[in-house]
Design a protein around this motif. Structure first.
Motif, mmCIF file in Angstrom:
data_model
loop_
_atom_site.group_PDB
_atom_site.id
_atom_site.type_symbol
_atom_site.label_atom_id
_atom_site.label_comp_id
_atom_site.label_asym_id
_atom_site.label_seq_id
_atom_site.Cartn_x
_atom_site.Cartn_y
_atom_site.Cartn_z
ATOM 1 N N PHE A 241 0.791 -1.151 -0.004
ATOM 2 C CA PHE A 241 -0.001 -0.123 -0.081
ATOM 3 C C PHE A 241 0.839 1.248 -0.122
ATOM 4 C CE2 PHE A 241 -3.278 -2.966 2.190
ATOM 5 C CZ PHE A 241 -3.921 -3.258 1.025
ATOM 6 N N ASP A 242 2.118 1.311 0.754
ATOM 7 C CA ASP A 242 2.665 2.224 0.775
ATOM 8 C C ASP A 242 3.805 2.616 -0.522
ATOM 9 O OD1 ASP A 242 2.339 2.666 3.411
ATOM 10 O OD2 ASP A 242 4.175 1.626 4.118
ATOM 11 N N VAL A 243 3.825 1.564 -1.187
ATOM 12 C CA VAL A 243 4.218 1.794 -2.711
ATOM 13 C C VAL A 243 3.361 2.447 -3.511
ATOM 14 C CG1 VAL A 243 5.204 0.518 -4.750
ATOM 15 C CG2 VAL A 243 6.090 -0.068 -2.445
ATOM 16 N N ASP A 244 1.936 1.846 -3.357
ATOM 17 C CA ASP A 244 0.834 2.412 -4.280
ATOM 18 C C ASP A 244 0.804 4.004 -4.025
ATOM 19 O OD1 ASP A 244 0.834 -0.027 -5.662
ATOM 20 O OD2 ASP A 244 -0.849 -0.591 -4.413
ATOM 21 N N ALA A 245 0.738 4.187 -2.723
ATOM 22 C CA ALA A 245 0.468 5.537 -2.227
ATOM 23 C C ALA A 245 1.560 6.369 -2.843
ATOM 24 C CB ALA A 245 0.369 5.489 -0.794
ATOM 25 N N LYS A 246 2.825 6.156 -2.690
ATOM 26 C CA LYS A 246 3.937 6.718 -2.944
ATOM 27 C C LYS A 246 4.013 7.007 -4.507
ATOM 28 C CE LYS A 246 6.817 8.203 -0.873
ATOM 29 N NZ LYS A 246 7.092 9.612 -0.578
ATOM 30 N N ARG A 247 3.657 6.095 -5.368
ATOM 31 C CA ARG A 247 3.688 6.109 -6.712
ATOM 32 C C ARG A 247 2.578 7.199 -7.335
ATOM 33 N NH1 ARG A 247 3.041 1.149 -7.719
ATOM 34 N NH2 ARG A 247 5.106 0.709 -8.231
ATOM 35 N N ASN A 248 1.395 7.266 -6.688
ATOM 36 C CA ASN A 248 0.428 8.349 -6.922
ATOM 37 C C ASN A 248 0.970 9.639 -6.406
ATOM 38 O OD1 ASN A 248 -1.151 6.216 -7.699
ATOM 39 N ND2 ASN A 248 -2.406 6.079 -5.696
ATOM 40 N N GLU A 249 1.498 9.708 -5.238
ATOM 41 C CA GLU A 249 2.259 11.006 -4.837
ATOM 42 C C GLU A 249 3.017 11.433 -5.785
ATOM 43 O OE1 GLU A 249 4.918 12.651 -1.124
ATOM 44 O OE2 GLU A 249 3.921 10.870 -0.814
ATOM 45 N N ILE A 250 4.038 10.653 -6.418
ATOM 46 C CA ILE A 250 4.994 11.065 -7.232
ATOM 47 C C ILE A 250 4.469 11.648 -8.461
ATOM 48 C CG2 ILE A 250 7.303 10.450 -8.633
ATOM 49 C CD1 ILE A 250 7.712 8.348 -6.313
ATOM 50 N N VAL A 251 3.499 10.949 -9.002
ATOM 51 C CA VAL A 251 2.881 11.387 -10.339
ATOM 52 C C VAL A 251 2.342 12.701 -9.823
ATOM 53 C CG1 VAL A 251 1.034 10.911 -11.772
ATOM 54 C CG2 VAL A 251 2.437 9.123 -11.137
ATOM 55 N N SER A 252 1.589 12.824 -9.007
ATOM 56 C CA SER A 252 1.029 14.292 -8.684
ATOM 57 C C SER A 252 2.091 15.488 -8.481
ATOM 58 C CB SER A 252 0.167 14.175 -7.411
ATOM 59 O OG SER A 252 -0.919 13.242 -7.823
ATOM 60 N N GLU A 253 3.141 14.952 -7.954
ATOM 61 C CA GLU A 253 4.325 15.789 -7.558
ATOM 62 C C GLU A 253 4.723 16.265 -8.969
ATOM 63 O OE1 GLU A 253 8.603 16.066 -5.031
ATOM 64 O OE2 GLU A 253 7.110 14.619 -4.756
ATOM 65 N N ILE A 254 5.418 15.508 -9.758
ATOM 66 C CA ILE A 254 5.882 15.470 -11.200
ATOM 67 C C ILE A 254 4.977 16.514 -12.118
ATOM 68 C CG2 ILE A 254 6.720 14.723 -13.105
ATOM 69 C CD1 ILE A 254 7.725 12.239 -11.678
ATOM 70 N N SER A 255 3.803 16.253 -11.880
ATOM 71 C CA SER A 255 2.713 16.698 -12.765
ATOM 72 C C SER A 255 2.674 18.502 -12.315
ATOM 73 C CB SER A 255 1.228 16.329 -12.593
ATOM 74 O OG SER A 255 0.437 16.938 -13.362
ATOM 75 N N ALA A 256 2.717 18.632 -11.092
ATOM 76 C CA ALA A 256 2.567 20.009 -10.468
ATOM 77 C C ALA A 256 3.757 20.675 -10.791
ATOM 78 C CB ALA A 256 2.364 19.944 -9.034
ATOM 79 N N ALA A 257 5.145 19.905 -10.742
ATOM 80 C CA ALA A 257 6.355 20.703 -11.061
ATOM 81 C C ALA A 257 6.420 21.024 -12.447
ATOM 82 C CB ALA A 257 7.412 19.713 -10.367
ATOM 83 N N ILE A 258 5.955 20.349 -13.147
ATOM 84 C CA ILE A 258 6.061 20.438 -14.728
ATOM 85 C C ILE A 258 5.271 21.691 -14.987
ATOM 86 C CG2 ILE A 258 5.439 19.692 -17.021
ATOM 87 C CD1 ILE A 258 6.115 16.739 -16.002
#
Length: 441
Positions: free
Chosen positions: A341-358
């Protein structure tokens, strides 16, 4: 004398009006004794110390910062765990001598000497599996350190760009302060002559107080940034000079060779660390199951009792009737699910973080490209210079001149603030995809 003084001031202002904005410098130096006091640096030491760019700061920081070096020691500790896990069971040697109450005439009371050698054997492959788990933990430690390195470099670079941004503020605000002082002298002459009211002189003096306040605040802010940089790069001596070289200039992502769509979220160090630890827990489940079968102990015994000599071989092993690692197996299984669950949550967090950074990076870059295309600074500087010359010649009033000065100052502040935010967004994007080194793009 007044006419000569007025002529000299007018000539000086005409020359300075074409040099309001400081020329480009590759190296930022300290400009006043007050600034030396704020930064706690000696001018002679400053001249003898080589200026540092961003790469040099990072290289020095990763070799000198105690916090960074402390975090790096975790790798060595994890390597020690691998060595411990791979070691085999130690043999057991037992020697026994019985002599109390011994009598030569009593057969049962004769002195007895025994020697026993025991060797446990791994029957279920516990040690190889334990070594695999330790190696997986070692890889997780390396990934965790890479994540720490990513955040450490991000913080260092953010302070570096803040230093350059505040230095730009100090540079152009210092120029404005000097120009305002010249204009104060000119306005005072015109007021004494009767051309203008002393009210305009008072108003200009108040405007200068405001700019001087912002200038001093900028110097204080740079002193705080220098303090943060000292902590990050590991310089504890406040008398040791710290000079930064660099220029807050806009360089597009295309010139950097960065493709905003070329990234792989699976390479982010914190996500890699979580996935490695998830695999470790999966291996740990297998380890706990293998530990159900206890080691088999084989022994050799030699006994001497009077004229009697006995040699024998025996084997011993615990019977897993009650304790079969039920609780530890269940705990490892639940930990494995939790990390999933931590891996899935971190993956979603990274996707959102990269999208906001771009999105932030593209917005900042687009704005700067528009400014560059329209020549914002050049046009605004031209208007400011014309307004200054018009006021010097008496063709413009003080209100119009001050409005042009404030507009130019506001544009400079906004322009460099956007460049500063652009570089922060660029570093944030690099950190979000896990590539802080420019050579990785």
């Amino acid at each position: 004398m007044k006419q000569i003084r007025k002529f000299l001031i007018l000539s000086l202002l005409a020359i300075q009006s074409f040099a309001v904005f400081p020329k480009e410098k590759a190296v930022y130096e300290l400009h006043s004794k007050d600034e030396l006091f704020f930064l706690g640096e000696d001018s002679r030491a400053q001249d003898s110390k080589e200026k540092w760019n961003l790469d040099e700061l990072e290289n020095f920081a990763v070799t000198s910062n105690p916090l960074y070096l402390r975090e790096k020691q975790n790798i060595g500790m994890a390597r020690g765990d691998i060595i411990t896990a791979s070691l085999y069971y130690n043999p057991i040697v037992n020697m026994q001598q019985q002599f109390m109450g011994a009598s030569a005439n009593a057969a049962t009371g004769r002195p007895e000497t025994s020697f026993i050698y025991n060797q446990p054997f791994d029957m279920s492959g516990v040690i190889p599996q334990r070594e695999k788990v330790a190696k997986q933990e070692f890889l997780g430690t390396i990934a965790s350190f890479r994540d720490f390195d990513r955040l450490f470099r991000l913080r260092l670079r953010q302070n570096f760009w803040t230093y350059l941004y505040v230095t730009e503020q100090i540079n152009y605000q210092k120029e404005f302060l000097e120009n305002y002082q010249d204009l104060l002298d000119l306005t005072k002459l015109r007021a004494e002559k009767g051309d203008i009211s002393f009210l305009e002189y008072d108003r200009l003096a108040l405007e200068r107080v405001q700019i001087e306040r912002e200038y001093r605040n900028a110097r204080i802010l740079r002193a705080q940034v220098v303090k943060n940089l000292r902590i990050l790069i590991g310089i504890s001596d406040v008398n040791s000079p710290l000079s930064i070289k660099g220029r807050l200039e806009f360089i597009s992502t295309r010139e950097f060779g960065i493709d905003l769509n070329d990234f792989d979220i699976e390479e982010r160090p914190d996500l890699v660390a979580l996935k490695i630890r998830q695999q470790k827990e999966r291996m740990n489940i297998e380890l706990k199951k293998r530990e159900i079968i206890p080691p088999l102990t084989l022994g050799i015994e030699f006994l001497n009792k009077g004229n009697e000599n006995v040699t024998g071989v025996y084997a011993a092993t615990p019977l897993p009737l009650f304790d079969r690692k039920q609780g530890e197996i269940l705990k490892s299984e639940e930990s494995y699910k939790k990390l999933g669950f931590d891996v899935d949550a971190k993956r979603n967090e990274i996707v959102s973080e990269i999208s906001a950074a771009i999105k932030e990076l593209q917005a900042r870059e687009s704005q700067l490209l528009d400014y560059q295309k329209m020549g914002l600074l050049e046009k605004n500087k031209e208007v400011q210079e014309k307004s200054r010359l018009a006021y010097i010649r008496g063709a413009s009033n003080l209100v119009t001149f001050l409005e042009a000065e404030k507009n130019y100052l506001s544009v400079l502040r906004s322009y460099y603030e956007i460049i500063y935010l652009y570089y922060n967004a660029l570093e944030g994007y690099k950190a979000s995809i896990g590539k802080m080194d420019s050579s990785e793009f």
